[in-house]
Design an enzyme around this catalytic site. Structure first.
Site, short mmCIF file in Angstrom:
data_model
loop_
_atom_site.label_atom_id
_atom_site.label_comp_id
_atom_site.label_asym_id
_atom_site.label_seq_id
_atom_site.Cartn_x
_atom_site.Cartn_y
_atom_site.Cartn_z
N LYS A 175 0.83 -1.21 0.00
CA LYS A 175 0.00 0.00 0.00
C LYS A 175 0.86 1.25 0.00
O LYS A 175 0.47 2.26 -0.58
CB LYS A 175 -0.96 0.00 1.20
CG LYS A 175 -2.14 -0.92 0.98
CD LYS A 175 -3.33 -0.54 1.84
CE LYS A 175 -4.49 -1.48 1.56
NZ LYS A 175 -5.57 -1.36 2.55
N LYS A 232 -3.30 -11.16 -6.22
CA LYS A 232 -4.63 -11.48 -5.67
C LYS A 232 -5.71 -10.56 -6.26
O LYS A 232 -5.41 -9.42 -6.64
CB LYS A 232 -4.61 -11.41 -4.14
CG LYS A 232 -4.71 -10.04 -3.58
CD LYS A 232 -5.15 -10.01 -2.10
CE LYS A 232 -5.28 -8.54 -1.72
NZ LYS A 232 -5.75 -8.20 -0.45
N LYS A 238 -10.15 -5.29 -4.59
CA LYS A 238 -11.16 -4.29 -4.91
C LYS A 238 -10.53 -2.97 -5.33
O LYS A 238 -11.18 -2.13 -5.92
CB LYS A 238 -12.14 -4.10 -3.74
CG LYS A 238 -11.53 -3.80 -2.38
CD LYS A 238 -12.63 -3.77 -1.30
CE LYS A 238 -12.01 -3.84 0.08
NZ LYS A 238 -12.48 -4.79 0.98
P1 TYM Z 1 -10.30 -6.69 3.30
O1 TYM Z 1 -11.42 -5.70 3.43
O2 TYM Z 1 -9.18 -6.36 2.39
O3 TYM Z 1 -10.86 -8.08 2.86
C1 TYM Z 1 -11.92 -8.69 3.58
C2 TYM Z 1 -11.74 -10.19 3.61
O4 TYM Z 1 -11.66 -10.72 2.29
C3 TYM Z 1 -10.49 -11.50 2.15
N1 TYM Z 1 -10.00 -11.36 0.78
C4 TYM Z 1 -9.78 -12.38 -0.05
N2 TYM Z 1 -9.92 -13.71 0.10
C5 TYM Z 1 -9.61 -14.49 -0.95
N3 TYM Z 1 -9.17 -14.02 -2.12
C6 TYM Z 1 -9.00 -12.70 -2.33
N4 TYM Z 1 -8.58 -12.24 -3.50
C7 TYM Z 1 -9.31 -11.81 -1.26
N5 TYM Z 1 -9.27 -10.47 -1.11
C8 TYM Z 1 -9.69 -10.22 0.14
C9 TYM Z 1 -9.51 -10.92 3.16
O5 TYM Z 1 -8.51 -11.84 3.50
C10 TYM Z 1 -10.43 -10.60 4.32
O6 TYM Z 1 -10.68 -11.75 5.10
N6 TYM Z 1 -7.57 -5.98 7.41
C11 TYM Z 1 -8.77 -6.61 6.90
C12 TYM Z 1 -10.02 -6.13 7.58
C13 TYM Z 1 -9.97 -6.26 9.06
C14 TYM Z 1 -10.12 -7.46 9.80
C15 TYM Z 1 -10.00 -7.08 11.17
C16 TYM Z 1 -10.34 -8.79 9.43
C17 TYM Z 1 -9.77 -5.23 9.94
N7 TYM Z 1 -9.80 -5.75 11.22
C18 TYM Z 1 -10.09 -8.02 12.18
C19 TYM Z 1 -10.44 -9.73 10.46
C20 TYM Z 1 -10.31 -9.35 11.82
C21 TYM Z 1 -8.88 -6.28 5.41
O7 TYM Z 1 -8.32 -5.34 4.94
O8 TYM Z 1 -9.74 -7.07 4.75
#
Ligand code: TYM
Length: 343
Positions: A123, A205, A208
């Site tokens: 990032k 990966k 979004k």
């Molecule tokens: P975020 O918003 O980027 O993504 C949300 C969830 O989706 C999963 N994910 C994927 N899984 C499979 N293939 C992909 N291409 C893919 N892209 C995203 C992510 O692994 C995630 O589970 N930091 C986290 C949000 C967060 C969080 C937390 C999660 C903040 N606090 C506490 C769990 C517990 C994030 O940016 O997810």
């Protein structure tokens, strides 16, 4: 002789915490890597799912968009099958305990640990004009999210495992100083959906925030757009449908097989067998149909829910109350342990 009957109290349910950032189009990767799994867990565990808005502002957001997307994400959680009667759902910023514990844990986290985080490196390369301190300490806030609820399991995609690892390190460090304050959480991955790759560069990966909309499938895309994106996914020139997860030259086909496996619940190997000998065109059309049929009922329910703002508001308000109650137990304990005067 009379039999001794020992009554064992029912074991308390283990707790789950997870969340998605309402920072852009929720993708098929978010759904298959996380949300779908959450639905499957809700009967067995006590589940808490949040909309992680505090995390999103580490990258600039348009305020009105962020507000709108946060509500849309809640509607999507419910449309995907998360039952508000069974799970707590809330907006992260509605529970100030997250920011409060985040601050404290910052004082128990080392710069060197944070410098190693892949997401920070990625990032900060992508947003070179805004490498803010929040982006750097992002994993500490995430640790606070998880530890506040004495969480047992955190269902996420593979990309978040490094953050769960640092969360465990912080918790262990804190516990070794002050006693058993935090439960040590574990990550939970899905079988096939843990890392869905970009449709245009299958070595990256699916994200979004990808600049190329053809690279990801948004859960909000029109059905014909979803089908088109899958049909134009990058593959290879070998023309053979085989699942070879360690062969980078098959990354595109491996990814389509994984997507098919995740939406159908079948093993990737059996998908490969089912389509072996067929052309990529036939296989892509089948994947496109299966994905559209997975997204369709979610979207229909979403379209209904998003119109009912009062219902959604009731859910996030109730959720915030419950989340606050649970989190404050941990926060009070932490305050006492570190030496703050107890109110
Ligand atoms: P975020 O918003 O980027 O993504 C949300 C969830 O989706 C999963 N994910 C994927 N899984 C499979 N293939 C992909 N291409 C893919 N892209 C995203 C992510 O692994 C995630 O589970 N930091 C986290 C949000 C967060 C969080 C937390 C999660 C903040 N606090 C506490 C769990 C517990 C994030 O940016 O997810």
């Amino acid at each position: 002789m009379e039999e001794n009957i020992i009554s064992t109290p029912a074991e308390p349910k283990k707790r789950i915490f997870s969340g998605v950032q309402p920072s852009g189009n929720i993708t098929l990767g978010n759904y298959l890597g996380a949300i779908k799994n959450w639905v499957d867990l809700q009967d067995k565990y006590e589940c808490i799912y949040a909309m992680m808005d505090l995390h999103t502002i580490t990258v600039r957001q348009t305020p009105a968009e962020l507000r709108k997307r946060t509500l849309e994400l809640l509607a999507l959680y419910i449309a995907a099958g998360i039952d508000p009667e069974k799970c707590i759902m809330f907006v992260q910023s509605h529970n100030s305990a997250h920011a409060e514990l985040g601050w404290i844990l910052n004082c128990y986290t080392y710069m060197g640990e944070l410098q190693r985080m892949t997401q920070f490196k990625d990032k900060s390369a992508r947003h070179a004009d805004n490498i803010n301190a929040g982006l750097f300490t992002y994993p500490v806030l995430m640790a606070a999210d998880i530890l506040l609820y004495q969480t047992d399991y955190v269902p996420v995609g593979k990309d978040q495992l490094q953050h769960i690892e640092i969360c465990r390190d912080i918790a262990n460090r804190f516990n070794s100083l002050y006693g058993n304050v935090f439960k040590i959480p574990e990550g939970l991955l899905t079988k096939s959906g843990a890392k869905i790759m970009s449709l245009q560069d299958p070595t990256k990966k699916m994200s979004k925030s990808d600049e190329n909309p053809k690279a990801f499938i948004s859960m909000m895309d029109d059905f014909n757009v979803i089908a088109k994106k899958i049909k134009s996914a990058v593959t290879d020139s070998e023309g053979v449908i085989e699942y070879r997860p360690d062969d980078e030259s098959k990354a595109g086909i491996n990814n389509l097989i994984s997507i098919m496996a995740a939406v159908t619940g079948k093993a990737p190997e059996s998908i490969a067998q089912e389509f072996s000998g067929q052309g990529y065109g036939v296989f892509k059309a089948a994947v496109a149909d299966a994905v559209v049929e997975t997204v369709r009922p979610i979207r229909e329910e979403y379209d209904r829910l998003i119109k009912d703002k009062a219902y959604l508001q009731g859910i996030y308000k109730n959720g915030a109350e419950s989340a606050h109650r649970l989190a404050n137990r941990t926060l009070k304990k932490v305050y006492k342990k570190v030496g703050f005067v107890v109110e």
